[in-house]
Design an enzyme around this catalytic site. Sequence first.
Site, PDB file in Angstrom:
ATOM      1  N   HIS A  71       0.866  -1.189   0.000  1.00 37.94           N
ATOM      2  CA  HIS A  71       0.000   0.000   0.000  1.00 37.94           C
ATOM      3  C   HIS A  71       0.893   1.225   0.000  1.00 37.94           C
ATOM      4  O   HIS A  71       1.729   1.400   0.886  1.00 37.94           O
ATOM      5  CB  HIS A  71      -0.926   0.015   1.221  1.00 37.94           C
ATOM      6  CG  HIS A  71      -1.886   1.170   1.198  1.00 37.94           C
ATOM      7  ND1 HIS A  71      -3.154   1.074   0.671  1.00 37.94           N
ATOM      8  CD2 HIS A  71      -1.752   2.460   1.624  1.00 37.94           C
ATOM      9  CE1 HIS A  71      -3.764   2.251   0.764  1.00 37.94           C
ATOM     10  NE2 HIS A  71      -2.932   3.107   1.343  1.00 37.94           N
ATOM     11  N   CYS A  72       0.712   2.087  -0.988  1.00 35.55           N
ATOM     12  CA  CYS A  72       1.555   3.277  -1.128  1.00 35.55           C
ATOM     13  C   CYS A  72       0.752   4.519  -0.759  1.00 35.55           C
ATOM     14  O   CYS A  72      -0.216   4.867  -1.444  1.00 35.55           O
ATOM     15  CB  CYS A  72       2.074   3.397  -2.562  1.00 35.55           C
ATOM     16  SG  CYS A  72       3.080   4.865  -2.832  1.00 35.55           S
ATOM     17  N   PRO A  73       1.134   5.214   0.311  1.00 35.85           N
ATOM     18  CA  PRO A  73       0.397   6.431   0.686  1.00 35.85           C
ATOM     19  C   PRO A  73       0.551   7.559  -0.330  1.00 35.85           C
ATOM     20  O   PRO A  73      -0.317   8.430  -0.423  1.00 35.85           O
ATOM     21  CB  PRO A  73       1.028   6.812   2.039  1.00 35.85           C
ATOM     22  CG  PRO A  73       2.371   6.185   2.033  1.00 35.85           C
ATOM     23  CD  PRO A  73       2.226   4.915   1.249  1.00 35.85           C
TER      24      PRO A  73
ATOM     25  N   ASN B  48      -3.328   4.428  -2.442  1.00 39.72           N
ATOM     26  CA  ASN B  48      -3.952   3.214  -2.956  1.00 39.72           C
ATOM     27  C   ASN B  48      -2.989   2.040  -2.802  1.00 39.72           C
ATOM     28  O   ASN B  48      -1.785   2.235  -2.602  1.00 39.72           O
ATOM     29  CB  ASN B  48      -4.315   3.383  -4.431  1.00 39.72           C
ATOM     30  CG  ASN B  48      -5.380   2.410  -4.887  1.00 39.72           C
ATOM     31  OD1 ASN B  48      -5.887   1.601  -4.090  1.00 39.72           O
ATOM     32  ND2 ASN B  48      -5.727   2.463  -6.159  1.00 39.72           N
TER      33      ASN B  48
END
Length: 311
Positions: free
Chosen positions: A168-170, A174
Amino acid sequence: MKSPVHRCRDVEHNRGQAGTGAGGNFLQTEQRIPISKDVITSSSASAMWFIRDACGIVCAVITWMLVLYAEFVVLFVMLLPSKNLTYSIVNGTLFNILAFLALASHLRAMCTDPGAVPKGNATKEYIESLQLKPGQVVYKCPKCCSIKPDRAHHCSVCKRCIRKMDHHCPWVNNCVGENNQKYFVLFTMYIALISLHSLLMVVFHFLYCFEDDWTKCSSFSPPATVILLILLCFEGLLFLIFTSVMFGTQVHSICTDETGIEQLKKEERRWAKKTKWMNMRAVFGHPFSLLWFSPFSTPDHGKAETYQYVV
């Protein structure tokens, strides 16, 4: 003989006993259940996807602000005051194209369903519709109450199980999964390119200003010009290193067909091994073309994969 629902519950209760006792024997003799990809595709795949996470939204806004800041410095501090019209046009066009593609890739990575499994589909009726045979089992995610296919992992931020979830990439607010990994890779690539391009222009601008009068090489005052260029230099260097590492990591993950979570957890490989070129085409689409580099092109993955409902 137990019903499919009971077999599903048995798996949940005995999962921690894998490899020991009766539970271990049961799991060793399990059979995988091939299911069409269409069955486990979320209905939101064709609709707008957006994660309402405060941290992710702030990070996404910061990303856009940093790109726009670089755009401002490149145009109004370095290119417009330049006496070389050809230099300004060529570099301005190239930088704006790369910046546009970077922001478009970011938007696609953020607003594309990464491969969410339908939430709450582990119902009695649905499990019975799978027509499980004796010895076949399914795993129900206890957090989102969905039937979990092979290589799917639950994301605590998205609150969904994501197919082939990498992480999960802030910064894109997403998950990076099966459906949006292409856009994330393009985002890191284009950010790395505009960072490198801006750094080169800063170096040339400093050299030009040292040889000429500082009051003539920028429309801003000399102290303001220096501060703006130093900030851009710091931003470009930081993001060049960060996105280059992320880009290399993602390409390696695609070529080995092993997600970041699978590498971290050292999960046993239970899927067919393919060539690096086949893995690249599986993410960017068939066949190779310039559309691989376009964030506006949705990858053609060819024939839908067959997923396995396993423990």
